[in-house]
Scaffold this motif. Structure first.
Motif, short mmCIF file in Angstrom:
data_model
loop_
_atom_site.label_atom_id
_atom_site.label_comp_id
_atom_site.label_asym_id
_atom_site.label_seq_id
_atom_site.Cartn_x
_atom_site.Cartn_y
_atom_site.Cartn_z
N GLU A 102 0.82 -1.20 0.00
CA GLU A 102 0.00 0.00 0.00
C GLU A 102 0.86 1.26 0.00
N ARG A 103 1.90 1.25 0.82
CA ARG A 103 2.80 2.42 0.87
C ARG A 103 3.55 2.58 -0.44
N LEU A 104 4.05 1.48 -1.00
CA LEU A 104 4.78 1.55 -2.27
C LEU A 104 3.88 2.09 -3.37
N ASP A 105 2.65 1.60 -3.42
CA ASP A 105 1.69 2.07 -4.42
C ASP A 105 1.47 3.58 -4.30
N TYR A 106 1.30 4.03 -3.05
CA TYR A 106 1.07 5.45 -2.82
C TYR A 106 2.26 6.27 -3.31
N MET A 107 3.49 5.85 -2.96
CA MET A 107 4.69 6.58 -3.37
C MET A 107 4.81 6.65 -4.88
N ASN A 110 1.94 8.93 -6.21
CA ASN A 110 2.09 10.31 -5.77
C ASN A 110 3.25 11.01 -6.47
N ALA A 111 4.32 10.27 -6.77
CA ALA A 111 5.50 10.85 -7.43
C ALA A 111 5.36 10.88 -8.95
N ASN A 112 4.21 10.41 -9.45
CA ASN A 112 3.97 10.35 -10.89
C ASN A 112 5.08 9.55 -11.58
N THR A 113 5.35 8.39 -11.03
CA THR A 113 6.45 7.54 -11.51
C THR A 113 6.13 6.97 -12.88
N ARG A 114 7.12 7.02 -13.76
CA ARG A 114 6.92 6.54 -15.13
C ARG A 114 7.27 5.05 -15.25
N ARG A 124 4.16 -4.83 -8.03
CA ARG A 124 3.82 -4.37 -9.37
C ARG A 124 2.94 -3.13 -9.25
N SER A 125 3.18 -2.18 -10.12
CA SER A 125 2.40 -0.95 -10.12
C SER A 125 1.48 -0.93 -11.34
N ALA A 126 0.24 -0.55 -11.09
CA ALA A 126 -0.72 -0.44 -12.19
C ALA A 126 -0.53 0.86 -12.96
N SER A 127 0.20 1.81 -12.39
CA SER A 127 0.33 3.13 -13.01
C SER A 127 1.68 3.37 -13.68
N ALA A 128 2.63 2.42 -13.55
CA ALA A 128 3.96 2.62 -14.12
C ALA A 128 4.39 1.38 -14.89
N TYR A 162 10.77 9.69 0.39
CA TYR A 162 9.56 9.94 1.17
C TYR A 162 9.83 9.87 2.67
N THR A 163 9.15 10.75 3.39
CA THR A 163 9.23 10.75 4.85
C THR A 163 8.53 9.51 5.39
N SER A 164 8.68 9.29 6.68
CA SER A 164 8.12 8.09 7.31
C SER A 164 6.60 8.09 7.31
N GLY A 165 6.00 9.28 7.27
CA GLY A 165 4.55 9.35 7.31
C GLY A 165 3.98 9.19 8.70
#
Length: 245
Positions: A102-107, A110-114, A124-128, A162-165
């Motif tokens: 969940e945290r990896l997905d958010y990062m 959020n960072a608009n990773t390509r 695995r990322s659905a957005s990259a 990313y910070t610890s949150g």
């Protein structure tokens, strides 16, 4: 050993290229976080791996100033990938394999990773897009093309960490090339001038001190010693490792 003339070079990447050219047989990496074996990687080999990864990024049509994430347990591959991403004019985003999905997905989102560079099936990322290092042939017989050096502005991002949150959602902190160039030049001007660094690469790549450990050492033509997790978590073994090396 001859001193690396860091003051004559404009950036930490230029310093790294100078060391590769002048001292290709020097050991850059010793050991590997996944196995703890005393595998030795010299500067020529490390640079070659980075160029091969950079060529693979180019084949995915990665654009300059994109964010490229790195997700691997192999610290040596992660470092080669970091150099490849920076050489491509992009910013790297380290993804610690111990973080929950969940945290990896958010990062990544959020960072608009390509692109996510990985060597495992754990995330695995659905957005990259995925660059699977297991599909790349790093053998010495594999031909490779050197990626031409890019002119990278001081304002361009080198990494996002990313910070610890702990006070809410993690927040991405961008660091630019100009700031990091100044840091590496300052450190190498004030510490162990003329000596060859032997550095314990202890910090997680998700902690910004890792950049300083890695590139201040490379700028001096030094050697990074990579720990496996078992040694890192065993205080006596860690002290023995430091004393031995």
């Amino acid at each position: 050993m001859p001193e690396v003339e860091h003051q004559k070079h404009s950036s930490f990447l230029a310093l790294f290229d100078h060391v590769v050219e002048q001292y290709p047989e020097r050991i850059a990496l010793a050991g590997d976080i996944t196995t703890g074996n005393t595998t030795l990687v010299n500067y020529f080999q490390l640079d070659r791996h980075a160029h091969i990864i950079a060529a693979s990024l180019a084949s995915l049509d990665v654009q300059r100033d994109s964010v490229v994430a790195i997700h691997t347990d192999s610290r040596s591959l992660a470092i080669a990938a970091m150099i490849a991403v920076l050489r491509s004019g992009c910013a790297y985003l380290p993804l610690d394999p111990i973080y929950p999905t969940e945290r990896l997905d958010y990062m990544v989102t959020n960072a608009n990773t390509r692109i996510v560079i990985s060597d495992n099936d754990n995330f695995r990322s659905a957005s990259a897009a995925l660059l699977d290092l297991r599909q790349i042939d790093f053998s010495p017989s594999t031909p490779h093309t050197k990626i031409p050096a890019l002119s990278i502005s001081n304002e361009s991002d080198a990494y996002i960490i990313y910070t610890s949150g702990s006070t809410g959602r993690p927040k991405g902190v961008r660091m630019n090339h100009g700031t990091l160039n100044n840091l590496i030049h300052w450190q190498n001007a004030h510490y162990l001038a003329g000596e060859c660094y032997r550095t314990l690469q202890f910090s997680s790549l998700s902690f910004d001190v890792s950049f300083q450990e890695i590139f201040a050492t490379f700028a001096q033509g030094g050697c990074l010693f990579l720990l496996n997790n078992q040694t890192k978590q065993d205080f006596r073994a860690l002290l023995t490792f430091i004393d031995t090396n």
